[in-house]
Scaffold this motif. Structure first.
Motif, PDB file in Angstrom:
ATOM      1  N   ASP A  66       0.829  -1.202   0.000  1.00  0.00           N
ATOM      2  CA  ASP A  66       0.000   0.000   0.000  1.00  0.00           C
ATOM      3  C   ASP A  66       0.866   1.255   0.000  1.00  0.00           C
ATOM      4  O   ASP A  66       0.554   2.240  -0.681  1.00  0.00           O
ATOM      5  N   THR A  92      -9.002  -4.615  -4.973  1.00  0.00           N
ATOM      6  CA  THR A  92      -8.587  -5.797  -4.229  1.00  0.00           C
ATOM      7  C   THR A  92      -9.811  -6.699  -4.086  1.00  0.00           C
ATOM      8  O   THR A  92     -10.916  -6.373  -4.530  1.00  0.00           O
ATOM      9  N   ASP A  94     -11.103  -7.273  -1.247  1.00  0.00           N
ATOM     10  CA  ASP A  94     -11.661  -6.853   0.041  1.00  0.00           C
ATOM     11  C   ASP A  94     -12.208  -5.433  -0.107  1.00  0.00           C
ATOM     12  O   ASP A  94     -11.458  -4.502  -0.408  1.00  0.00           O
ATOM     13  N   ARG A  96     -13.271  -3.235   2.091  1.00  0.00           N
ATOM     14  CA  ARG A  96     -12.692  -2.264   3.033  1.00  0.00           C
ATOM     15  C   ARG A  96     -11.293  -1.848   2.608  1.00  0.00           C
ATOM     16  O   ARG A  96     -10.936  -0.666   2.664  1.00  0.00           O
ATOM     17  N   HIS A  97     -10.491  -2.813   2.164  1.00  0.00           N
ATOM     18  CA  HIS A  97      -9.140  -2.497   1.727  1.00  0.00           C
ATOM     19  C   HIS A  97      -9.165  -1.629   0.467  1.00  0.00           C
ATOM     20  O   HIS A  97      -8.378  -0.687   0.319  1.00  0.00           O
ATOM     21  N   THR A  98     -10.084  -1.926  -0.434  1.00  0.00           N
ATOM     22  CA  THR A  98     -10.201  -1.137  -1.653  1.00  0.00           C
ATOM     23  C   THR A  98     -10.559   0.306  -1.333  1.00  0.00           C
ATOM     24  O   THR A  98     -10.017   1.245  -1.929  1.00  0.00           O
ATOM     25  N   GLU A 100      -9.799   1.902   1.399  1.00  0.00           N
ATOM     26  CA  GLU A 100      -8.586   2.501   1.965  1.00  0.00           C
ATOM     27  C   GLU A 100      -7.619   2.920   0.862  1.00  0.00           C
ATOM     28  O   GLU A 100      -7.042   4.019   0.903  1.00  0.00           O
TER      29      GLU A 100
END
Length: 304
Positions: A66, A92, A94, A96-98, A100
């Motif tokens: 990241d 991604t 995920d 939540r990760h996307t 972020e």
């Protein structure tokens, strides 16, 4: 977004016309090469690209951190300034990760976010749509949705794209669906800007109303790719078709000969003395015969 009026003038492409799916240069030790990225970005823009997609498939996003992704966006933004758009891959598996990554890309100076369909978990249609809406709601960046079912295992169905086009921040599609009818269906019913993500489809999709391309081959022949689209815009359809046909052997060698485009693009860039460096595992570098064949196809296209 509303359905386009047949009498309305064409909308300006949100991210430009000739976008390069830029590789991520690494040092020989495998570290991120920000200086090389800036030099390559500047070269691509000076040779016809008005947009760069970083941290995408060709940019080896599965193997960059990241922190590296954000640093690359900042470096490329600094290198090209206002001369070209910078679209950051944030997809991604995920949600939540996307989100972020989208927020980081926005802070780093990206003009847009490339968001691929969640992979591996193979979510159903409703979950795919919710994933994209969550990201569009969370970030201020306009989104380019990336439809590449051969890699993700999940299609963004045309009906899903038509519904998502109503969101004000869903503005574009990078199309690697190999569903030409589906692409035309969405273009006819929305004002989503379509970008050909497969180099063999650049002219075909452009001819039916696409905004342009996100090209892997543009890493090595940016002028040629831009010239295809420019010829079509100038009404020289025969010249555009000739340019597409001329590029076909190199397109096949780089994208359809059994190796990922990242590997072939880096092999050619390294052989040409341009910023590139190694690929990161699990990818492996192209062998000498492959590199020789790539150089031959490149040389035939570049010859006067």
């Amino acid at each position: 977004m509303t359905n386009p009026s047949p009498l309305a003038p064409p909308l300006a492409p949100p991210f430009g016309r000739t976008l390069c799916a830029m590789i991520t240069p690494f040092t020989e030790a495998g570290a991120l090469d920000l200086d090389g990225a800036q030099r390559l970005a500047g070269l691509l823009v000076s040779r016809g690209c008005d947009g760069l997609v970083v941290n995408g498939t060709t940019g080896e996003s599965p193997t960059t951190s990241d922190t590296e992704k954000a640093a690359l966006v900042r470096a490329v933004r600094e290198a090209v300034g206002a001369r070209a758009s910078v679209v950051a891959g944030v997809g991604t598996s995920d949600t939540r990760h996307t989100v972020e990554l989208a927020l980081r890309a926005e802070k780093a100076g990206a003009d847009g976010a490339l968001v691929v369909t969640p992979y591996y978990s193979r979510p159903p249609r409703e979950a795919v749509e919710a994933h994209f809406r969550d990201i569009a709601d969370a970030s201020g960046l306009p989104l380019m949705l990336y439809d590449i079912p051969a890699r993700t295992g999940t299609r963004i169905e045309p009906e899903t794209l038509i519904r998502l086009a109503e969101h004000p921040r869903v503005v574009a599609v990078k199309d690697c669906s190999y569903d030409f009818l589906g692409a035309q269906k969405v273009m006819s019913r929305t004002d989503l800007a379509y970008y050909a993500g497969c180099d063999e489809h650049i002219l075909a999709l452009y001819a039916v109303g696409a905004a342009g391309c996100v090209s892997t081959v543009a890493n090595v022949i940016p002028r040629h790719i831009d010239a295809i689209l420019a010829a079509f815009d100038a009404g020289d359809t025969a010249g555009a078709a000739q340019g597409q046909r001329q590029a076909t052997p190199l397109i096949e060698a780089m994208t359809a000969a059994g190796l990922p485009g990242t590997v072939t693009a880096k092999a050619l860039l390294n052989a040409l003395g341009l910023p590139s460096g190694p690929v990161r595992p699990p990818l492996r570098p192209a062998d000498r015969p492959t590199t020789t064949a790539l150089l031959s196809a490149y040389g035939a296209l570049s010859a006067p």
